[in-house]
Structures are given as C-alpha cells and as structure tokens.
Scaffold this active site. Structure first.
Site, PDB file in Angstrom:
ATOM      1  CE  LYS A 112      -4.066  -2.051   2.118  1.00 43.11           C
ATOM      2  NZ  LYS A 112      -4.797  -2.189   3.377  1.00 43.11           N
ATOM      3  CE  LYS A 192      -5.752  -8.624  -2.581  1.00 39.99           C
ATOM      4  NZ  LYS A 192      -6.069  -8.430  -1.190  1.00 39.99           N
ATOM      5  CE  LYS A 195     -14.623  -4.497  -2.227  1.00 41.84           C
ATOM      6  NZ  LYS A 195     -14.509  -4.208  -0.794  1.00 41.84           N
TER       7      LYS A 195
HETATM    8  P1  AMP Z   1     -11.831  -6.139   0.994  1.00 39.56           P
HETATM    9  O1  AMP Z   1     -12.549  -6.018  -0.300  1.00 39.56           O
HETATM   10  O2  AMP Z   1     -10.333  -5.959   0.825  1.00 39.56           O
HETATM   11  O3  AMP Z   1     -12.406  -5.348   2.117  1.00 39.56           O
HETATM   12  O4  AMP Z   1     -11.981  -7.672   1.428  1.00 39.56           O
HETATM   13  C1  AMP Z   1     -13.132  -8.205   2.058  1.00 39.56           C
HETATM   14  C2  AMP Z   1     -12.954  -9.687   2.267  1.00 39.56           C
HETATM   15  O5  AMP Z   1     -12.812 -10.355   1.007  1.00 39.56           O
HETATM   16  C3  AMP Z   1     -11.695 -10.078   3.069  1.00 39.56           C
HETATM   17  O6  AMP Z   1     -12.008 -11.166   3.910  1.00 39.56           O
HETATM   18  C4  AMP Z   1     -10.711 -10.492   2.037  1.00 39.56           C
HETATM   19  O7  AMP Z   1      -9.781 -11.441   2.530  1.00 39.56           O
HETATM   20  C5  AMP Z   1     -11.621 -11.137   1.003  1.00 39.56           C
HETATM   21  N1  AMP Z   1     -11.046 -11.053  -0.346  1.00 39.56           N
HETATM   22  C6  AMP Z   1     -10.747  -9.919  -1.043  1.00 39.56           C
HETATM   23  N2  AMP Z   1     -10.232 -10.217  -2.251  1.00 39.56           N
HETATM   24  C7  AMP Z   1     -10.195 -11.580  -2.324  1.00 39.56           C
HETATM   25  C8  AMP Z   1      -9.776 -12.514  -3.326  1.00 39.56           C
HETATM   26  N3  AMP Z   1      -9.299 -12.118  -4.505  1.00 39.56           N
HETATM   27  N4  AMP Z   1      -9.890 -13.833  -3.046  1.00 39.56           N
HETATM   28  C9  AMP Z   1     -10.390 -14.244  -1.864  1.00 39.56           C
HETATM   29  N5  AMP Z   1     -10.808 -13.423  -0.877  1.00 39.56           N
HETATM   30  C10 AMP Z   1     -10.717 -12.108  -1.095  1.00 39.56           C
END
Ligand code: AMP
Ligand code: TRP
Length: 323
Positions: A112, A192, A195
């Site tokens: 980040k 990965k 968003k």
């Molecule tokens: P975030 O969008 O970063 O707030 O992530 C919300 C949840 O989604 C967290 O538990 C992350 O670990 C999970 N997550 C985000 N991106 C991925 C991905 N590409 N694969 C699996 N889990 C994900």
C-alpha cells in the site's frame, strides 16, 4: 457459542473474490449457532482517500450485498464501523501492545505504501482491524487468505495484552472456505482479484450481466496446454477456474479434473462462467428487491445490540488498564 467477526471495506463493487473468499463463509457461519458481527469498515477505507461524495452510496451497496448474499439475519448483526466509536478507542489502547517494526513488516503495508504513499493510517490499519475483532471478543474471523498476516498480528496483540492484564480476550482463529481462499484475476492470474478499477476484465462483479460474466470467462488467461489440471505453480489460470468451479459445486479439485478430463479449455470456461451466473442470479434478485428503507431499518435495529456489546468490552478494558 462462538462469536464471529468479519469486515469488508466499502471501497467499490463487491466481486467474486469477496464472495467466494469471505462472504460465502459468513453465510455458512450465520447458519450455525454463532453470534455474528459483519461490519462495513468505512474507517479502514479512509486509508485509500475515497471520494466523500461516493462514500454513503458505497456503504449502502456493500450492506445490500451482504443482506442479499443470504446471511441469516437472526443471529447476525450487520453494521457500519464508524457508528460504533469503541472500535477506535480500543484501537488506541491496543496500539501500545504492538511494535512499529511488526507493522512495517506487513506485506499489505509494503504494497500500500507504493500505491497510496506512506501515511500513518496505512501503518496502523492492522491495529484498527485487531480492535474490530476484539471489540466483541470474537473467536472466529472468516477472511480470505490475504488477511492471514493481520490475524497473526491480532493474536500477538492478544497474547501481550492478556499477559499484562489477565485473560481479557480470546485468541481469535482465521477461518476460510474449503477452497477459493484467494481468487485470482481472470486476466492476470498472478494477482488476486481486487476492487481496483484497472482490471475490469479480470474481475467479476456481483452485478455483472450474464453476457459480461460469460465473456470475461471466455477470455480468461490460461496456458498453451489443453489439460484441465490443478497446478498452482505452472497452470495458475486454469487452477483458478478449477478453484471457482469446485467452490461453487462443493467438489474437490480432483473431482473437477475428472469431470472435465475430456473437455477443452473453451468448454470448461463456459461451464465455469455459467456456474457463476447461477450463483450470482439469486443474489442479484434479492439485491434489486431491497429498498434504501430496508437497509436503514436493518442498520437501526442492529445498532443497540452492537453498541451494548462494544461498550461492555470497552468498560472492561478501561477498568483493567486503569482509565
Ligand atoms: P476487501 O474487499 O479488501 O475489504 O476484502 C473483504 C474480504 O474479502 C476479506 O475477507 C478479504 O480477505 C476477502 N477477499 C478480497 N479479495 C479476495 C480474493 N481475490 N480472493 C479471496 N478473498 C478475497
Ligand atoms: N482488512 C480487511 C480487508 O481488507 C477488512 C477488515 C477490517 C477486516 N477489519 C476487519 C476483516 C476485521 C476481518 C476482521 O479485507
């Protein structure tokens, strides 16, 4: 009875990685005898300096996806982090049980800093996350694999805090779904699915149309062989598709390999795409039927319970540290 806590940032459209890596597991846990807290962590998202005029819309959209995903509301509280100031209060106290070096070593911190610049919010992000988890004394944290290090840090903080003040917090465990803990981009299988807006074709959003979903799967990056075989080292693209299919159909990787042993990559891609379409369809239907009023009522109804629980922990913590 276990207490479950998890969070999601309202930083953009919920994608298939969020659903298969985390939210799907929240749904399972909400159907067991647990006390669940699912939190839209808007304060965490400030580390990315989001556009304030889009904030409320993004928070609402994220809450609507959580409701639509099928989380059992009876034993679950869905809420917004900034509505409960105790998260930040606890975060401050916990920051005194965490080394600067530990925070600087977090992989996500290093990533980040390159993207967002090195402000203190990025450094202390995991301490606020520890406070989220501990404010309701959660034992289980269903998150994707990318959060493992943050959870390890939370456990270190708990051990140090409890060593000084007695057994105040439980040692939380990370839980993941069977597979799909880390869903990769369909276009760049080394990264990965996320968003961020610069990989629209590699990301399946919860509200993509059927045609968009099939098109994205058809053009997903695989390899020059034609063998549907799970190998995360040399066949990342196809392994990612196997992961998606096996998660949605509750099959092992070997089952999927066997089922498609005579299929071409293009046939398999369409099958995976159609499975994703069927999975997302009911979520989208429920999403479209929810009104802003439904969301507001739900948030209001949950808040008393959440605030009481947070206050109880904060009172106990304040007493033991002597403030
Ligand atoms: P975030 O969008 O970063 O707030 O992530 C919300 C949840 O989604 C967290 O538990 C992350 O670990 C999970 N997550 C985000 N991106 C991925 C991905 N590409 N694969 C699996 N889990 C994900
Ligand atoms: N850091 C998590 C993510 O980016 C979101 C999050 C914040 C979280 N606080 C949490 C997840 C507490 C689980 C528990 O995905």
């Amino acid at each position: 009875m276990k207490t479950v806590f998890s969070g999601i940032q309202p930083t953009g459209k919920v994608h298939l990685g969020n659903l298969l890596g985390a939210i799907n597991n929240w749904v399972h846990l909400s159907n067991e005898e647990n006390k669940n807290y699912f939190c839209v962590v808007d304060l965490h998202s400030l580390t990315t300096h989001p556009d304030p005029s889009l904030m409320q819309e993004n928070i609402n959209e994220t809450i609507k996806v959580l409701i639509s995903s099928g989380i059992n509301q009876k034993n679950s509280n869905i809420y917004i982090q900034s509505n409960v100031p105790e998260h930040v209060q606890l975060s401050w106290i916990l920051s005194n049980f965490c080394q600067i070096g530990e925070l600087q070593r977090m992989t996500q911190f290093k990533e980040k800093v390159d993207q967002l610049g090195s402000h203190a919010g990025i450094l202390t992000y995991p301490v606020l996350m520890a406070a989220d988890i501990l404010i309701h004394k959660a034992n289980e944290v269903p998150v994707g694999d990318d959060q493992t290090q943050h959870l390890e840090l939370t456990r270190n903080i708990v051990e140090r805090f409890n060593n000084s003040y007695g057994e105040i917090f439980p040692l939380p465990e990370r839980t993941t779904g069977k597979v799909g803990a880390r869903l990769m981009s369909l276009r760049h299988p080394d990264n990965k699915m996320s968003k961020s807006k610069d990989d629209l074709n590699g990301t399946i959003y919860f509200d993509d149309s059927k045609d968009e979903i099939i098109k994205k799967f058809k053009s997903s990056v695989t390899d020059s062989e034609n063998e549907i075989k799970f190998d995360n080292e040399t066949k990342k693209g196809i392994s990612n598709l196997i992961d998606v299919y096996s998660t949605l159909h509750e099959l092992t990787h070997a089952d999927v390999e066997n089922k498609f042993k005579n299929s071409s990559y293009s046939e398999f891609k369409i099958e995976v795409g159609e499975s994703v379409v069927s999975y997302l369809e009911p979520i989208k239907e429920r999403y479209d039927s929810l009104s802003e009023g439904d969301v507001a009522t739900l948030i209001k109804d949950n808040l008393d319970d959440v605030k009481n629980s947070a206050k109880k922990t904060m009172d106990e913590v304040s007493a033991v540290v002597g403030v």
